[in-house]
Motif scaffolding. Structure first.
Motif, PDB file in Angstrom:
ATOM      1  N   ALA A 156       0.781  -1.269  -0.364  1.00 32.95           N
ATOM      2  CA  ALA A 156      -0.288   0.055  -0.033  1.00 32.95           C
ATOM      3  C   ALA A 156       1.189   1.133  -0.181  1.00 32.95           C
ATOM      4  N   ALA A 157       2.066   1.386   0.629  1.00 34.16           N
ATOM      5  CA  ALA A 157       3.142   2.570   0.677  1.00 34.16           C
ATOM      6  C   ALA A 157       3.255   2.140  -0.498  1.00 34.16           C
ATOM      7  N   GLY A 159       2.512   2.037  -3.441  1.00 30.91           N
ATOM      8  CA  GLY A 159       1.592   2.012  -4.759  1.00 30.91           C
ATOM      9  C   GLY A 159       1.245   4.036  -4.108  1.00 30.91           C
ATOM     10  N   ILE A 160       1.182   4.427  -2.792  1.00 28.60           N
ATOM     11  CA  ILE A 160       0.607   5.501  -3.168  1.00 28.60           C
ATOM     12  C   ILE A 160       2.150   6.190  -2.864  1.00 28.60           C
ATOM     13  N   GLY A 161       3.034   5.416  -2.723  1.00 28.66           N
ATOM     14  CA  GLY A 161       4.300   6.492  -2.945  1.00 28.66           C
ATOM     15  C   GLY A 161       3.992   6.784  -5.025  1.00 28.66           C
ATOM     16  N   TYR A 163       1.951   6.221  -6.837  1.00 31.87           N
ATOM     17  CA  TYR A 163       0.747   7.720  -7.426  1.00 31.87           C
ATOM     18  C   TYR A 163       0.749   9.046  -6.746  1.00 31.87           C
ATOM     19  N   SER A 164       2.193   9.232  -6.196  1.00 30.87           N
ATOM     20  CA  SER A 164       1.932  10.903  -5.495  1.00 30.87           C
ATOM     21  C   SER A 164       2.735  11.251  -6.702  1.00 30.87           C
TER      22      SER A 164
END
Length: 329
Positions: A156-157, A159-161, A163-164
């Protein structure tokens, strides 16, 4: 039958030999031997930890109790011949008081009855500081939910990185066209193209790339804060280390100080070999060698707090089973 100073002193000698993992011979009676028992699985999820017990045999094994008493008397300054004679008298008086019918009581150690030796609770705790309570284990092949939860958090971390990064990076500006004259040399053309391609990166407009500069500034501040935290973070406190690690010059133990005993050996060479073996594992442990009467005691940890020694034994029980604590007088 209440114990007197004679019984207590003789019981202490027997207890020290057994606690060191040895055997002691009681003339006219037999031998007491400290033997190690392996861990055994009781149920699918519980295991009985390894432990040591004292067994009796009618055969002569180990050092004679009379010789140990004589050695103690010689240490106090008595001549060898006189110490041997006195040791026999002391043993005879002790045996007359300690034996009653088919029962022999060793003060502070246990009771021998019908060739079965039962340990005192206090000596059992000294012999087996980890106790006898079954230990719960996780069956092999069963996934740990903590591991799965950690894996999901990492994905999850990541994926968030990603995307950001994709949503905050500025759009790449096209390189402006450059008109080349017919008289420009090939070297000048190459230099002009390099300068033109570097132009948007070096002289980017502040208004267009404000978001990018904010991200860079935040990253720099975060890195600076992490570096500062690492600089002021104190180094982990190392555990107490033995004062001597050389069998050639064994140290003298400090009174009232507790020592974790890895083993007691009759020669300095064996003690040095045990210390080297402890230091050669995946997790190196520096051991000290100390005088233990006429023998040599190898200790990987020492402290003024006996509870700290107990915690050390529990933490390294997997690699060094059977360790125990000795408090110097």
């Amino acid at each position: 039958m209440s114990s007197n100073p004679l019984e207590e002193q003789v019981g202490r000698i027997v207890g020290n030999v057994l606690a060191a993992g040895g055997a002691i011979y009681l003339p006219e009676v037999g031998s007491l031997c400290a033997e190690r028992r392996k861990a055994r699985q009781l149920t699918r999820n519980t295991v009985r930890p390894p432990y040591r017990e004292v067994v009796f045999t009618s055969q002569q094994r180990g050092v004679s109790l009379v010789e140990e008493i004589a050695r103690v008397l010689e240490t106090s300054g008595m001549a060898a011949a006189e110490a041997a004679s006195t040791a026999r008298e002391v043993y005879a008086r002790w045996l007359g008081r300690a034996r009653e019918g088919d029962t022999l009581t060793v003060s502070g150690v246990g009771v021998l009855r019908f060739k079965q030796f039962t340990l005192d609770e206090a000596f059992d705790r000294r012999l087996n500081p980890q106790g006898h309570a079954p230990v719960k284990v996780r069956p092999a092949g069963r996934p740990d939910w903590v591991i799965w939860l950690g894996a999901v958090a990492i994905v999850a971390a990541a994926g968030i990185g990603i995307y950001s990064y994709l949503t905050t990076r500025p759009a790449q500006q096209p390189a402006p066209a450059v008109a080349l004259s017919q008289t420009t040399a090939p070297e000048s053309v190459a230099g002009s193209d390099s300068a033109t391609l570097a132009q948007p990166l070096q002289n980017a407009d502040v208004a267009a790339d404000g978001k990018m500069q904010a991200v860079s500034s935040t990253a720099e501040e975060t890195a600076s804060a992490q570096a500062s935290a690492a600089a002021v973070q104190p180094a982990p406190e190392s555990p107490a280390r033995p004062a001597a690690a050389s069998a050639d010059e064994p140290a003298k133990m400090t009174s009232k100080r507790s020592y974790v005993v890895l083993g007691v050996f009759s020669t300095p060479e064996n003690a040095a070999r045990a210390a080297r073996d402890a230091a050669s594992g995946d997790v190196a442990i520096t051991c000290g060698v100390y005088r233990f009467g006429a023998k040599y005691l190898v200790s990987p940890f020492e402290s003024d707090d006996p509870e700290a020694c107990t915690l050390f034994i529990r933490a390294h029980a997997g690699r060094f089973p059977g360790m125990w604590t000795y408090t110097a007088r």
